[in-house]
Design a protein around this motif. Structure first.
Motif, PDB file in Angstrom:
ATOM      1  N   UNK A   1       0.938  -1.424  -0.162  1.00 61.56           N
ATOM      2  CA  UNK A   1      -0.418  -0.257  -0.190  1.00 61.56           C
ATOM      3  C   UNK A   1       0.861   0.958  -0.238  1.00 61.56           C
ATOM      4  N   UNK A   2       1.771   1.250   0.994  1.00 63.14           N
ATOM      5  CA  UNK A   2       2.381   2.437   1.134  1.00 63.14           C
ATOM      6  C   UNK A   2       3.009   2.727   0.112  1.00 63.14           C
ATOM      7  N   UNK A   3       4.297   1.985  -0.647  1.00 63.95           N
ATOM      8  CA  UNK A   3       4.939   2.060  -1.879  1.00 63.95           C
ATOM      9  C   UNK A   3       4.134   2.029  -3.591  1.00 63.95           C
ATOM     10  N   UNK A   4       2.959   0.863  -3.455  1.00 63.57           N
ATOM     11  CA  UNK A   4       2.986   1.377  -4.967  1.00 63.57           C
ATOM     12  C   UNK A   4       1.129   1.422  -4.994  1.00 63.57           C
ATOM     13  N   UNK A   5       0.566   1.993  -3.785  1.00 57.09           N
ATOM     14  CA  UNK A   5      -1.310   1.916  -3.404  1.00 57.09           C
ATOM     15  C   UNK A   5      -1.464   0.426  -4.111  1.00 57.09           C
ATOM     16  N   UNK A   6      -1.176  -0.603  -3.697  1.00 62.28           N
ATOM     17  CA  UNK A   6      -1.558  -1.834  -3.944  1.00 62.28           C
ATOM     18  C   UNK A   6      -1.825  -2.775  -3.033  1.00 62.28           C
ATOM     19  N   UNK A   7      -2.879  -2.951  -3.131  1.00 59.36           N
ATOM     20  CA  UNK A   7      -3.412  -4.091  -1.733  1.00 59.36           C
ATOM     21  C   UNK A   7      -2.902  -4.993  -1.549  1.00 59.36           C
ATOM     22  N   UNK A   8      -2.872  -6.072  -1.034  1.00 62.12           N
ATOM     23  CA  UNK A   8      -2.030  -7.611  -0.639  1.00 62.12           C
ATOM     24  C   UNK A   8      -3.671  -8.399  -1.710  1.00 62.12           C
ATOM     25  N   UNK A   9      -4.789  -8.157  -1.668  1.00 64.80           N
ATOM     26  CA  UNK A   9      -5.539  -9.184  -2.472  1.00 64.80           C
ATOM     27  C   UNK A   9      -5.709  -8.390  -3.603  1.00 64.80           C
ATOM     28  N   UNK A  10      -5.531  -7.272  -4.024  1.00 62.73           N
ATOM     29  CA  UNK A  10      -5.391  -7.021  -5.810  1.00 62.73           C
ATOM     30  C   UNK A  10      -4.211  -7.646  -5.971  1.00 62.73           C
ATOM     31  N   UNK A  11      -2.646  -7.181  -5.494  1.00 62.47           N
ATOM     32  CA  UNK A  11      -1.730  -8.065  -5.920  1.00 62.47           C
ATOM     33  C   UNK A  11      -1.895  -9.210  -5.776  1.00 62.47           C
ATOM     34  N   UNK A  12      -2.337  -9.916  -5.338  1.00 63.30           N
ATOM     35  CA  UNK A  12      -3.189 -11.331  -5.153  1.00 63.30           C
ATOM     36  C   UNK A  12      -3.671 -12.043  -7.122  1.00 63.30           C
ATOM     37  N   UNK A  13      -4.719 -10.755  -6.874  1.00 62.49           N
ATOM     38  CA  UNK A  13      -5.785 -11.247  -7.968  1.00 62.49           C
ATOM     39  C   UNK A  13      -4.787 -11.372  -8.975  1.00 62.49           C
ATOM     40  N   UNK A  14      -3.788  -9.842  -9.833  1.00 61.28           N
ATOM     41  CA  UNK A  14      -2.990  -9.592 -11.005  1.00 61.28           C
ATOM     42  C   UNK A  14      -2.086 -10.514 -10.868  1.00 61.28           C
ATOM     43  N   UNK A  15      -1.628 -11.257 -10.070  1.00 59.67           N
ATOM     44  CA  UNK A  15      -0.052 -12.121 -10.192  1.00 59.67           C
ATOM     45  C   UNK A  15      -1.348 -13.469  -9.973  1.00 59.67           C
ATOM     46  N   UNK A  16      -2.372 -14.179 -10.115  1.00 61.00           N
ATOM     47  CA  UNK A  16      -3.047 -14.966 -10.401  1.00 61.00           C
ATOM     48  C   UNK A  16      -3.516 -14.357 -12.114  1.00 61.00           C
ATOM     49  N   UNK A  17      -4.148 -13.952 -12.769  1.00 62.43           N
ATOM     50  CA  UNK A  17      -4.017 -13.745 -13.519  1.00 62.43           C
ATOM     51  C   UNK A  17      -2.995 -13.630 -14.656  1.00 62.43           C
ATOM     52  N   UNK A  18      -1.730 -13.096 -14.524  1.00 66.19           N
ATOM     53  CA  UNK A  18      -0.741 -12.797 -14.725  1.00 66.19           C
ATOM     54  C   UNK A  18      -0.209 -14.192 -14.935  1.00 66.19           C
ATOM     55  N   UNK A  19      -0.123 -15.528 -14.577  1.00 66.25           N
ATOM     56  CA  UNK A  19       0.102 -16.492 -14.144  1.00 66.25           C
ATOM     57  C   UNK A  19      -0.485 -17.656 -15.271  1.00 66.25           C
ATOM     58  N   UNK A  20      -1.683 -17.452 -15.209  1.00 66.40           N
ATOM     59  CA  UNK A  20      -2.795 -18.223 -15.849  1.00 66.40           C
ATOM     60  C   UNK A  20      -2.391 -17.277 -18.144  1.00 66.40           C
ATOM     61  N   UNK A  21      -2.997 -19.322 -18.038  1.00 69.92           N
ATOM     62  CA  UNK A  21      -2.889 -18.893 -19.741  1.00 69.92           C
ATOM     63  C   UNK A  21      -3.635 -17.496 -20.315  1.00 69.92           C
ATOM     64  N   UNK A  22      -2.740 -16.292 -21.270  1.00 69.24           N
ATOM     65  CA  UNK A  22      -4.181 -15.480 -22.345  1.00 69.24           C
ATOM     66  C   UNK A  22      -4.035 -14.664 -21.585  1.00 69.24           C
ATOM     67  N   UNK A  23      -3.902 -14.720 -19.582  1.00 71.76           N
ATOM     68  CA  UNK A  23      -4.005 -13.896 -18.637  1.00 71.76           C
ATOM     69  C   UNK A  23      -5.264 -13.136 -18.475  1.00 71.76           C
TER      70      UNK A  23
END
Length: 163
Positions: free
Chosen positions: A41-63
């Motif tokens: 949150x402090x460094x990227x204004x991104x909640x941990x749950x948001x990070x987790x969603x983005x990471x899961x999508x990035x690791x999936x076929x066709x994002x």
């Protein structure tokens, strides 16, 4: 002294030592999660749950992942995930797309902006994991931890965490 705690008439007995281990596990998870959340949150204004969603999508076929599949991979209720995807979509990090094979189905799709935001936040996330967990345990303890986690949560495909 060992004290036995029971959960009502039909409950199984748990010793005070067993209960203490369970509570330590909960506290460790909460403490580490809070540090990761604060750093993101402090460094990227991104909640941990948001990070987790983005990471899961990035690791999936066709994002992309179907919303139901994404909900199974993250630690959110389906309604909580829907609200989070709404916010991520407003921020331009995720898009929703209709599923061609199921008129009611939706995909969550990582946008290029979401991929950039994830790439910027990943070093902070990994640094937090290293500082709060990996650097605290030696190699043998990490192997033991992996063995215990494999025992508690065996992978559906039988693949174990390397230990």
């Amino acid at each position: 002294m060992t004290v036995t705690v029971t959960a009502g008439e039909s409950g199984e007995a748990i010793s005070s030592e067993e209960l203490a281990v369970w509570r330590m596990l909960q506290r460790a998870q909460v403490r580490i999660t809070r540090v990761l959340e604060t750093d993101l949150l402090v460094e990227h204004d991104l909640a941990l749950a948001s990070y987790d969603v983005l990471m899961q999508l990035s690791e999936s076929p066709d994002r992309r992942l179907r919303m139901n599949d994404l909900a199974d991979r993250v630690l959110l209720s389906r309604s909580g995930l829907t609200r989070l995807i709404d916010r991520l979509q407003r921020d331009g990090l995720v898009e929703r797309e209709a599923c061609p094979s199921d008129a009611r189905g939706l995909f969550a799709v990582l946008t290029d902006g979401g991929a950039v935001r994830l790439a910027e936040a990943t070093p902070t996330y990994l640094r937090g994991i290293r500082a709060q967990f990996l650097d605290v345990l030696d190699a043998g303890e990490l192997r033991q931890c992996a063995a215990m986690l494999n025992k508690l949560f065996p992978a559906p495909d039988g693949e174990e965490i390397p230990g």
